[in-house]
Design a protein around this motif. Structure first.
Motif, mmCIF file in Angstrom:
data_model
loop_
_atom_site.group_PDB
_atom_site.id
_atom_site.type_symbol
_atom_site.label_atom_id
_atom_site.label_comp_id
_atom_site.label_asym_id
_atom_site.label_seq_id
_atom_site.Cartn_x
_atom_site.Cartn_y
_atom_site.Cartn_z
ATOM 1 N N SER A 45 0.828 -1.209 0.000
ATOM 2 C CA SER A 45 0.000 0.000 0.000
ATOM 3 C C SER A 45 0.861 1.258 0.000
ATOM 4 O O SER A 45 0.603 2.241 -0.723
ATOM 5 N N ALA A 48 2.452 1.622 -3.330
ATOM 6 C CA ALA A 48 1.470 2.111 -4.322
ATOM 7 C C ALA A 48 1.240 3.609 -4.159
ATOM 8 O O ALA A 48 1.142 4.377 -5.134
ATOM 9 N N SER A 49 1.161 4.050 -2.864
ATOM 10 C CA SER A 49 0.963 5.498 -2.621
ATOM 11 C C SER A 49 2.150 6.307 -3.128
ATOM 12 O O SER A 49 2.013 7.376 -3.736
ATOM 13 N N ALA A 51 4.279 5.410 -5.444
ATOM 14 C CA ALA A 51 4.290 5.363 -6.917
ATOM 15 C C ALA A 51 3.274 6.332 -7.503
ATOM 16 O O ALA A 51 3.527 7.018 -8.499
ATOM 17 N N ASN A 52 2.125 6.382 -6.836
ATOM 18 C CA ASN A 52 1.088 7.310 -7.325
ATOM 19 C C ASN A 52 1.534 8.761 -7.187
ATOM 20 O O ASN A 52 1.338 9.590 -8.075
ATOM 21 N N ALA A 53 2.178 9.055 -6.001
ATOM 22 C CA ALA A 53 2.688 10.427 -5.810
ATOM 23 C C ALA A 53 3.763 10.767 -6.841
ATOM 24 O O ALA A 53 3.813 11.873 -7.386
ATOM 25 N N GLN A 55 4.098 9.486 -9.798
ATOM 26 C CA GLN A 55 3.471 9.669 -11.117
ATOM 27 C C GLN A 55 2.843 11.044 -11.244
ATOM 28 O O GLN A 55 2.908 11.698 -12.294
ATOM 29 N N ASN A 56 2.218 11.466 -10.107
ATOM 30 C CA ASN A 56 1.624 12.821 -10.134
ATOM 31 C C ASN A 56 2.696 13.909 -10.346
ATOM 32 O O ASN A 56 2.497 14.887 -11.066
ATOM 33 N N ASP A 57 3.844 13.721 -9.667
ATOM 34 C CA ASP A 57 4.955 14.699 -9.864
ATOM 35 C C ASP A 57 5.434 14.688 -11.311
ATOM 36 O O ASP A 57 5.718 15.737 -11.894
ATOM 37 N N ASN A 59 3.726 13.807 -13.948
ATOM 38 C CA ASN A 59 2.722 14.426 -14.818
ATOM 39 C C ASN A 59 2.729 15.950 -14.685
ATOM 40 O O ASN A 59 2.594 16.680 -15.664
#
Length: 347
Positions: A45, A48-49, A51-53, A55-57, A59
């Motif tokens: 978890s 995943a968090s 990785a998501n953060a 990815q947001n950076d 983008n």
């Protein structure tokens, strides 16, 4: 169903399903495995968090147009940067206003400390020296004298105003000046006119001319013959000129003394004559006998003079005559001469 703890653990590791009815050591293994699985889920978890953060950076960075260059901007910068800088450098190097030449450097180096710009000034006027770089001299008019100046033409004019003796005076007293003195007359004194001056000079050095002939002139028997006066000894004022067939043309009016000396070849027979004509009319005549009363042959030389008033353009002609019985010859050079001098009528 029972299984060893190793098998249960291996099942966990392999991703198998753990049986729920385990007892004893197997139950302990299950508890361990469950703990590990919970920890794994937490890690997954968190990963995943993260990785998501991330990815947001990524983008956000990718979509930020303020920190990225478009292909068009990049091409524009690449085309301008090298040329623009070089052009600016070249323009600066060629700027003759921004830089000094070697001569200008030398000139500036040669300027002494305390030097000043040149002054428009006079160092001295007559006997008055300047006491400063911008000193002033004033021209003052006396009694009856006016002083005017023209700054545009840089002229100062001094004029007698007539407010005191001897009265007004112009800038010139010549014949055609601003304040002329009258020309002298036979009854009143005055200045000499230009015509009188010329006349005076002519009387002191009058116009005159003398001609001879360099070629022996045949004189046919009983025929009036005009000599060719082809040699000019002098003509001080060009007041006469040679015409056609030995004629002399008067170029300016006046009173003239005309004289001719003709030397004939020696022959005791007959007479020797000279004739002057003006414009085809008789003017003066002379005759000479070749033999005198004693029967001697004199020097065969005849002379004739005449004083005559002439106008410009009058033609004087000299003719010779002999009746010796055959053709004779007029002697040349100094033996036969024609001369004329102006004696009056100067202008």
């Amino acid at each position: 169903m029972t299984q060893s703890s190793e098998k249960i653990s291996q099942q966990y590791i392999d991703g198998g399903v753990i049986p729920a009815d385990l007892t004893g050591q197997e139950s302990v293994s299950k508890t361990y495995v469950d703990t590990q699985l919970s920890a794994r889920d937490v890690n997954i978890s968190a990963a995943a968090s993260a990785a998501n953060a991330a990815q947001n950076d990524i983008n956000s960075h990718t979509n930020n147009s303020g920190i990225h260059v478009t292909p068009e901007n990049k091409a524009n910068w690449e085309s301008k940067a090298p040329g623009t800088v070089q052009n600016t450098i070249n323009s600066h190097i060629a700027d003759s206003v921004a830089h000094l030449t070697a001569n200008e450097h030398m000139k500036l180096t040669g300027i002494q400390p305390g030097a000043e710009v040149n002054q428009n000034a006079f160092s001295k006027v007559n006997d008055i020296p300047a006491s400063s770089k911008t000193d002033t001299v004033t021209i003052k008019g006396g009694v009856g004298i006016a002083v005017t100046s023209n700054p545009n033409s840089k002229e100062v004019e001094i004029t007698a105003t007539g407010s005191s003796t001897p009265g007004a005076h112009g800038s010139s007293h010549a014949e055609y000046g601003a304040d002329p003195i009258p020309v002298a007359t036979e009854t009143d004194g005055g200045i000499m006119s230009a015509a009188d001056k010329k006349s005076h000079n002519n009387m002191a050095d009058p116009p005159r001319a003398k001609y001879t002939t360099a070629t022996a002139k045949p004189l046919p028997y009983v025929t009036w013959t005009t000599p060719n006066w082809d040699t000019k000894n002098f003509d001080t004022n060009s007041f006469v000129s040679q015409g056609n067939n030995g004629e002399i043309v008067i170029n300016e009016a006046g009173t003239y003394l005309i004289q001719a000396n003709i030397s004939f070849s020696a022959n005791p027979i007959g007479f020797r004559n000279i004739l002057f004509e003006k414009n085809g009319s008789y003017l003066a005549y002379q005759t000479n006998n070749a033999k005198n009363d004693s029967g001697q042959i004199p020097s065969i030389r005849s002379s004739l003079s005449a004083l005559e008033q002439c106008e410009a353009g009058d033609v004087i002609k000299i003719s010779c005559y002999q009746d010796a019985g055959a053709s004779e010859v007029m002697n040349i050079n100094a033996f036969s001469t024609f001369s004329i001098i102006k004696v009056a009528g100067f202008s």
